[in-house]
Scaffold this active site. Structure first.
Site, PDB file in Angstrom:
ATOM      1  CB  CYS A 219     -18.002  35.065  15.321  1.00  0.00           C
ATOM      2  SG  CYS A 219     -18.977  36.545  15.622  1.00  0.00           S
TER       3      CYS A 219
ATOM      4  CG  HIS B 119     -15.148  39.364  13.984  1.00  0.00           C
ATOM      5  ND1 HIS B 119     -15.863  40.100  13.083  1.00  0.00           N
ATOM      6  CD2 HIS B 119     -16.065  38.697  14.728  1.00  0.00           C
ATOM      7  CE1 HIS B 119     -17.152  39.898  13.266  1.00  0.00           C
ATOM      8  NE2 HIS B 119     -17.305  39.034  14.256  1.00  0.00           N
TER       9      HIS B 119
HETATM   10  N1  LIG Z   1     -22.288  35.643  10.941  1.00  0.00           N
HETATM   11  C1  LIG Z   1     -21.461  35.103  11.832  1.00  0.00           C
HETATM   12  O1  LIG Z   1     -20.263  35.350  11.777  1.00  0.00           O
HETATM   13  C2  LIG Z   1     -21.938  34.202  12.918  1.00  0.00           C
HETATM   14  C3  LIG Z   1     -20.984  33.628  13.757  1.00  0.00           C
HETATM   15  C4  LIG Z   1     -21.384  32.784  14.791  1.00  0.00           C
HETATM   16  C5  LIG Z   1     -22.741  32.544  14.937  1.00  0.00           C
HETATM   17  N2  LIG Z   1     -23.665  33.102  14.108  1.00  0.00           N
HETATM   18  C6  LIG Z   1     -25.059  32.744  14.306  1.00  0.00           C
HETATM   19  O2  LIG Z   1     -25.524  32.093  13.131  1.00  0.00           O
HETATM   20  C7  LIG Z   1     -26.911  32.347  12.963  1.00  0.00           C
HETATM   21  C8  LIG Z   1     -27.172  32.858  11.555  1.00  0.00           C
HETATM   22  O3  LIG Z   1     -26.425  34.045  11.349  1.00  0.00           O
HETATM   23  P1  LIG Z   1     -25.977  34.511   9.907  1.00  0.00           P
HETATM   24  O4  LIG Z   1     -25.015  35.602  10.148  1.00  0.00           O
HETATM   25  O5  LIG Z   1     -25.563  33.351   9.069  1.00  0.00           O
HETATM   26  O6  LIG Z   1     -27.352  35.122   9.346  1.00  0.00           O
HETATM   27  P2  LIG Z   1     -27.871  35.268   7.859  1.00  0.00           P
HETATM   28  O7  LIG Z   1     -26.756  35.526   6.903  1.00  0.00           O
HETATM   29  O8  LIG Z   1     -28.975  36.272   7.946  1.00  0.00           O
HETATM   30  O9  LIG Z   1     -28.485  33.851   7.500  1.00  0.00           O
HETATM   31  C9  LIG Z   1     -29.598  33.369   8.190  1.00  0.00           C
HETATM   32  C10 LIG Z   1     -29.978  31.998   7.634  1.00  0.00           C
HETATM   33  O10 LIG Z   1     -31.094  31.538   8.405  1.00  0.00           O
HETATM   34  C11 LIG Z   1     -32.152  31.170   7.508  1.00  0.00           C
HETATM   35  N3  LIG Z   1     -33.458  31.446   8.096  1.00  0.00           N
HETATM   36  C12 LIG Z   1     -33.959  32.653   8.440  1.00  0.00           C
HETATM   37  N4  LIG Z   1     -35.225  32.507   8.897  1.00  0.00           N
HETATM   38  C13 LIG Z   1     -35.505  31.190   8.833  1.00  0.00           C
HETATM   39  C14 LIG Z   1     -36.649  30.425   9.130  1.00  0.00           C
HETATM   40  N5  LIG Z   1     -37.752  31.003   9.586  1.00  0.00           N
HETATM   41  N6  LIG Z   1     -36.595  29.100   8.948  1.00  0.00           N
HETATM   42  C15 LIG Z   1     -35.484  28.513   8.460  1.00  0.00           C
HETATM   43  N7  LIG Z   1     -34.363  29.179   8.140  1.00  0.00           N
HETATM   44  C16 LIG Z   1     -34.379  30.502   8.319  1.00  0.00           C
HETATM   45  C17 LIG Z   1     -31.946  32.062   6.303  1.00  0.00           C
HETATM   46  O11 LIG Z   1     -32.609  31.507   5.191  1.00  0.00           O
HETATM   47  P3  LIG Z   1     -33.171  32.478   4.017  1.00  0.00           P
HETATM   48  O12 LIG Z   1     -31.957  32.773   3.172  1.00  0.00           O
HETATM   49  O13 LIG Z   1     -34.205  31.645   3.362  1.00  0.00           O
HETATM   50  O14 LIG Z   1     -33.724  33.696   4.688  1.00  0.00           O
HETATM   51  C18 LIG Z   1     -30.420  32.041   6.176  1.00  0.00           C
HETATM   52  O15 LIG Z   1     -29.975  30.866   5.549  1.00  0.00           O
HETATM   53  C19 LIG Z   1     -27.306  33.302  14.093  1.00  0.00           C
HETATM   54  O16 LIG Z   1     -27.824  32.546  15.165  1.00  0.00           O
HETATM   55  C20 LIG Z   1     -25.983  33.922  14.484  1.00  0.00           C
HETATM   56  O17 LIG Z   1     -25.976  34.362  15.827  1.00  0.00           O
HETATM   57  C21 LIG Z   1     -23.289  33.909  13.087  1.00  0.00           C
END
Ligand SMILES: NC(=O)c1ccc[n+]([C@@H]2O[C@H](COP(=O)([O-])OP(=O)(O)OC[C@H]3O[C@@H](n4cnc5c(N)ncnc54)[C@H](OP(=O)(O)O)[C@@H]3O)[C@@H](O)[C@H]2O)c1
Length: 318
Positions: A107, A220
């Protein structure tokens, strides 16, 4: 996808098995959530992954085998030399019609690269000294809930009991909650340096970065000192380059002391850039302050922009 009028014919939503039974709205229609499993991606033109690197490693090959173009938001493939890591404002021209898997960067990297791209056209960037002020949303929905819960407890005079954050988060600042390596850098700091070099196409770029979590909900901020090879662009030249750059909003009003703030970046597509000033300690350096919503430019918006570029290149049927 809905807000940018991406030409979606049909959409399928996947999450973990715990979410099966939920529905999410897309263009006013309730769509059921399916459990993500290999073998479920037949017939899809685009698949966006954002469920962490482990799930991406398990599922992305199946989506590619089904013929989909994949945009992956996890860290799984970002540093793979065969996978483009793209921030359209900085290196969108790098995408080719035969790219099938494109990685979406960290990000902070997406936000910074958008701000650095116009400066890199105004001069040759040699080194960056960065301090990040990262919000809860970068740690996912669970960390946002934890910050709200801790803040409520603190305000109501109850004990603050962190559930997700490694330290008290309400009214506090702590070093980024990723593992620290033998060189003293944490994983987030390593990602910022490595991924910035790749996105900017500058393998020798010097990067010194300190990543810190601040109790802000979803945008951020980054203090950046940008050192140039040879003369730096003047402050006026840097401001002019930023003001014209796509995806950037110059917020740089000394008279009212109005500069980028996460509260104004939250929910916005643009990256806010301001405090543009000459570094009095270095003849070829400029300092600035940057804020961006990492759920948008730092994640979802950048992923959709990548898909828009790919769509234009491949003419995938709408
Ligand atoms: N947050 C940011 O600003 C940001 C920025 C760039 C990249 N990322 C990347 O994006 C990814 C997700 O981050 P996030 O912040 O969005 O996390 P998050 O809010 O915890 O969301 C995670 C998502 O993944 C799903 N998930 C979890 N376990 C799973 C499984 N076993 N099978 C299928 N889906 C599953 C969850 O579904 P459920 O709701 O059913 O658990 C939820 O929709 C990570 O790789 C992170 O590094 C995040």
């Amino acid at each position: 996808l809905e807000q940018r009028a991406f030409p979606v014919g049909a959409i399928r939503l996947f999450a973990s098995p715990a979410s099966v039974g939920r529905e999410l709205g897309f263009r006013g229609v309730a769509c059921p959530v399916e459990a993500a499993e290999p073998g479920l991606f037949e017939g899809l033109d685009f698949v966006f992954f954002s469920a962490g690197a482990t799930r991406s490693r398990e599922l992305v090959p199946s989506a590619l085998a089904a013929g989909a173009l994949v945009v992956d938001n996890s860290s799984a493939f970002r540093m793979d030399p065969g996978v483009p890591l793209v921030v359209p404002e900085a290196n969108g021209g790098f995408l080719r019609p035969d790219h099938r898997l494109v990685a979406n960067p960290n990000c902070c990297v997406a936000i910074l690269a958008a701000a650095l791209a116009p400066l890199a056209q105004a001069g040759t960037v040699r080194r960056l000294v960065l301090a990040t002020y990262q919000s809860a949303s970068g740690g996912g929905a669970a960390l946002m809930d934890d910050l709200l819960g801790q803040t409520r407890a603190a305000v109501e005079g109850r004990p603050v009991e962190p559930r997700v954050s490694p330290h008290p988060y309400a009214f506090n600042v702590f070093s980024h909650n990723t593992a620290v390596g033998p060189d003293g850098s944490n994983e987030e700091e390593r990602k910022v340096a490595e991924e910035l070099r790749k996105v900017m196409g500058m393998p020798d770029l010097g990067v010194s970065v300190t990543c810190v979590r601040v109790p802000v909900l979803r945008a951020h901020s980054i203090a950046a000192n940008v050192e140039f090879e040879g003369p730096a662009p003047s402050v006026e030249e840097a401001r002019a380059a930023l003001a014209q750059a796509p995806g950037i909003r110059l917020v740089d009003d000394a008279a009212s002391n109005h500069y980028p703030m996460p509260s104004e970046a939250s929910g916005a597509d643009e990256v806010l850039v301001g405090r543009v000033r000459h570094d009095p300690s270095h003849p070829s350096a400029v300092s600035l302050f940057v804020c961006g919503d990492q759920l948008r430019k730092g994640a979802a918006l950048n992923a959709v922009q990548i898909a828009e570029r790919c769509l234009a290149l491949r003419a995938v049927p709408a």
